[in-house]
Design a protein around this motif. Structure first.
Motif, short mmCIF file in Angstrom:
data_model
loop_
_atom_site.label_atom_id
_atom_site.label_comp_id
_atom_site.label_asym_id
_atom_site.label_seq_id
_atom_site.Cartn_x
_atom_site.Cartn_y
_atom_site.Cartn_z
N GLU A 50 8.01 12.98 -7.60
CA GLU A 50 6.92 12.46 -7.62
C GLU A 50 5.92 11.43 -6.67
OE1 GLU A 50 8.23 7.88 -9.16
OE2 GLU A 50 8.72 9.08 -11.02
N GLU A 70 6.17 -6.35 -6.13
CA GLU A 70 5.97 -5.92 -5.57
C GLU A 70 5.00 -6.30 -4.64
OE1 GLU A 70 2.52 -3.19 -7.52
OE2 GLU A 70 3.10 -4.18 -8.57
N TYR A 119 8.50 0.99 -3.21
CA TYR A 119 6.88 1.56 -3.42
C TYR A 119 7.26 2.38 -2.65
CZ TYR A 119 2.32 -0.44 -1.93
OH TYR A 119 1.42 -1.06 -1.86
N SER A 120 5.93 2.92 -2.61
CA SER A 120 5.35 4.06 -2.35
C SER A 120 3.76 3.75 -1.74
CB SER A 120 5.42 5.06 -2.74
OG SER A 120 7.27 5.07 -2.98
N TYR A 121 3.52 4.02 -0.41
CA TYR A 121 1.97 4.17 0.05
C TYR A 121 1.75 5.34 0.94
CZ TYR A 121 -1.77 1.84 1.50
OH TYR A 121 -3.55 1.85 2.39
N ASP A 138 -2.89 6.53 -2.46
CA ASP A 138 -1.99 5.57 -3.52
C ASP A 138 -1.05 5.37 -3.24
OD1 ASP A 138 -4.31 7.31 -5.20
OD2 ASP A 138 -2.95 9.11 -5.40
N LYS A 139 -0.37 4.36 -4.67
CA LYS A 139 0.43 3.31 -4.34
C LYS A 139 0.94 3.70 -5.74
CE LYS A 139 -2.34 0.24 -1.63
NZ LYS A 139 -2.84 -1.74 -1.56
N THR A 140 2.68 3.66 -5.53
CA THR A 140 3.57 3.66 -6.57
C THR A 140 4.00 2.67 -6.25
OG1 THR A 140 4.57 5.59 -5.92
CG2 THR A 140 2.67 5.89 -7.20
N SER A 142 7.79 1.84 -9.29
CA SER A 142 8.87 1.72 -10.16
C SER A 142 10.37 1.91 -9.92
CB SER A 142 8.46 3.47 -10.78
OG SER A 142 9.06 4.07 -8.77
N LEU A 201 1.77 12.00 -4.06
CA LEU A 201 1.27 11.43 -3.61
C LEU A 201 0.59 11.73 -2.68
CD1 LEU A 201 2.68 8.40 -2.97
CD2 LEU A 201 1.59 8.27 -5.24
#
Length: 450
Positions: A115, A32, A139-141, A123-125, A127, A119
Motif C-alpha cells: 500500500e 496521527e 504515517y506515510s506522506y 496523498d497521506k495514509t 494505519s 501513494l
C-alpha cells in the motif's frame, strides 16, 4: 427501583463505552498529528542533488537517532532497475533513507511493495501494521521534489511503537471502570436512602392499615405528607362511618329482637294455647335468634378486623370441657403457627362453638380439631368418631334455605347459623365423613385477602 437499576446497569456503562471510544479516537488523532509533524520536520532537512536524496547524519528529534527507540522514519522512492535478461529499465520502490533508530529493524518487503508504494504525490495514509510481531502506527506522506525539469517523488514514513498507546488505553479503561463502579455504588446507595426516606410514609401507612385490619387500631393516627394526607383522612372517615353504621345496625336489631320477644313472652304465658300455636311461637323465637345472630355477624366488614385464633380456641375448649366433663370424651387440637382470623371474635366463637358442640354430642370418645394456614387460606377442620353423616343428609344440609331443625340431633344444631356465617365471609363449608375417625367431618375454609 426498576428504572434506577436500568439507569445504573444500562445507561452508565453505555456512557463509559462512549467515553472510552471518544478517548481512543482522540488519542489516535493526536498520534496521527504528531507523526505528521515529524514527517514535515524530516522533509524540512531533506534535499535532492543530481537525482539523489541527501539527508543529514542526525535529526533534531533524538529518538530518530537512538536504535530501537520506538520512533522510526524512512523514505522510500522509485529506483531505476535494469533487467539483465531484457536490458529494460524498470522502476522499483525501495528505501532511499532510514533513521538510525531503524538500523536493527527490518521493514517487511510486502509492506514496501504494497500500500505505501501506491501513494500518489500529496496523498497521506495512517494505519497500523506489525514489525516482528509487534503492532505499530505508520504515517506515510508522498511528496515530489523538482530538480530542473525532472521530478523526484519520495514518500516519508514515520513509525511509532503502539505498545505505549495500548498501555495508555488499558490504564484509562481501568481507571474509568473503577471510577464508574464507585459512581454506581454511590448512586445506588443514595437512591436507596432516598427511596427509604420517600417510601417511609407508605410503609407506615401499610403498618397502620394492617393494625386496623387486625383489630389493634380503630383509625390511622400518624402524620403523612400532603400527597397522602387526603387519602388517610378519607380512610379515617370511612372507618368511622362504617363502625357507626354497624353499631347502629346492631343496636336496631337488638331493639327489634327485644320488642318482638316481649309480646311473644306474653303470648306464651297465656293459658289454653294449642300445641300447634305453641309450636309456631317457639319457631318464631328460634327464627328471631337465628336471624339476629346472622345479621350481627361482621361479614363483609371483616377487613377492618383481625383476631388471633389460638386465644379464642383455648377459651372455647375450656368452656366445652366444663360442659361435657362427665362424658369422658377426648379432644385433640392440631394447631400450627401464628394464625389470624380476618373477622369478628363473636363470629369465630359462633362458628367453632356450634360445630364443636355438635361433635361432642355425636362423638363416641374422640374429637379432632385441626387449624392450619395453607398458602393464603385459613383451614379449620372438626372430626369425630360418631356414626357420621349420610350422603343424602350432606346434600340437604348444603341446600340453600334448609332449616336447622330438619337435621338429626347432634348434627343439625346451629348448622344454619354456621352456613350463613361462612357465606357472609365468602368462605366454604365442606361436609363429609372422616377417613381417620369414621364419623362426621366439617371443614371451614376462609381466604385471607390482604
Amino acid at each position: 427501583m426498576v428504572s434506577l437499576l436500568a439507569m445504573v446497569v444500562i445507561i452508565l456503562p453505555t456512557i463509559a463505552f462512549i467515553i472510552m471510544n471518544s478517548f481512543e479516537k482522540h488519542m489516535v488523532r493526536s498520534i496521527e498529528n504528531e507523526l505528521s509533524a515529524y514527517s514535515y520536520s524530516i522533509l524540512a532537512v531533506a534535499e535532492v542533488e543530481q537525482a539523489n536524496l541527501v539527508m543529514p547524519e542526525a535529526l533534531i528529534e533524538n529518538q530518530f537517532n537512538v536504535s530501537d527507540s520506538g520512533l522510526y522514519a524512512f523514505i522510500s522512492g522509485p529506483v531505476k532497475y535494469e533487467s539483465k535478461v531484457t536490458s529494460d529499465v524498470k522502476l522499483e520502490n525501495a528505501i532511499l533513507w532510514s533513521s538510525q533508530s531503524l538500523l536493527t529493524i527490518k521493514i517487511p518487503d510486502e509492506q514496501l511493495s504494497g500500500e505505501i508504494a501506491t501513494l500518489a504525490t500529496g496523498d497521506k495514509t495512517f494505519s497500523s501494521f506489525e514489525i516482528n510481531g509487534f503492532p505499530h502506527f505508520i504515517y506515510s506522506y508522498a511528496v515530489s521534489f523538482t530538480e530542473g525539469s525532472d521530478n523526484f517523488p519520495i514518500t516519508v514514513h514515520i513509525i511509532r511503537d503502539k505498545q505505549v498507546f495500548s498501555q495508555l488505553i488499558r490504564d484509562f479503561k481501568q481507571q474509568l471502570w473503577f471510577g464508574l463502579a464507585i459512581l454506581m455504588v454511590i448512586i445506588l446507595l443514595l437512591q436507596l436512602v432516598w427511596l427509604m426516606w420517600t417510601l417511609k410514609p407508605l410503609s407506615t401507612l401499610e403498618q397502620e392499615v394492617k393494625a386496623v385490619e387486625q383489630g389493634r387500631a380503630e383509625k390511622l393516627t400518624s402524620l403523612y405528607p400532603k400527597e397522602l394526607s387526603q387519602l388517610t383522612t378519607q380512610l379515617n372517615q370511612l372507618l368511622a362511618t362504617e363502625q357507626k353504621q354497624r353499631q347502629r345496625y346492631r343496636n336496631a336489631l337488638s331493639d327489634l329482637a327485644h320488642s318482638l320477644k316481649t309480646p311473644l313472652a306474653v303470648m306464651q304465658a297465656q293459658r289454653g294455647i294449642s300445641a300447634v300455636n305453641q309450636e309456631q311461637i317457639n319457631r318464631i323465637n328460634s327464627t328471631i335468634d337465628h336471624q339476629l345472630k346472622r345479621a350481627q355477624s361482621a361479614g363483609h366488614s371483616s377487613w377492618l378486623l383481625g383476631i388471633e385464633v389460638k386465644p379464642v380456641v383455648d377459651k372455647l375448649l375450656n368452656t366445652l370441657a366444663k360442659i361435657y366433663q362427665g362424658d369422658h370424651k377426648e379432644l385433640t387440637l392440631n394447631f400450627t403457627g401464628n394464625i389470624t382470623f380476618k373477622g369478628d371474635e363473636a363470629d369465630l366463637l359462633e362458628l367453632l362453638g356450634n360445630l364443636l358442640d355438635n361433635a361432642y354430642k355425636a362423638a363416641k370418645s374422640t374429637i379432632i380439631l385441626t387449624i392450619s394456614q395453607q398458602d393464603d387460606a385459613l383451614i379449620m377442620c372438626i372430626e369425630d368418631d360418631g356414626v357420621g353423616i349420610k350422603e343424602q343428609q350432606i346434600t340437604q344440609i348444603l341446600e340453600r334455605g334448609v332449616r336447622a331443625d330438619t337435621y338429626e340431633v347432634g348434627h343439625g344444631v346451629g348448622l344454619a347459623i354456621v352456613r350463613d356465617l361462612v357465606a357472609s365471609y365468602q368462605g366454604e363449608l365442606h361436609i363429609g365423613n372422616s377417613t381417620e375417625l369414621g364419623g362426621a367431618q366439617f371443614t371451614l375454609s376462609f381466604t385471607n385477602k390482604t
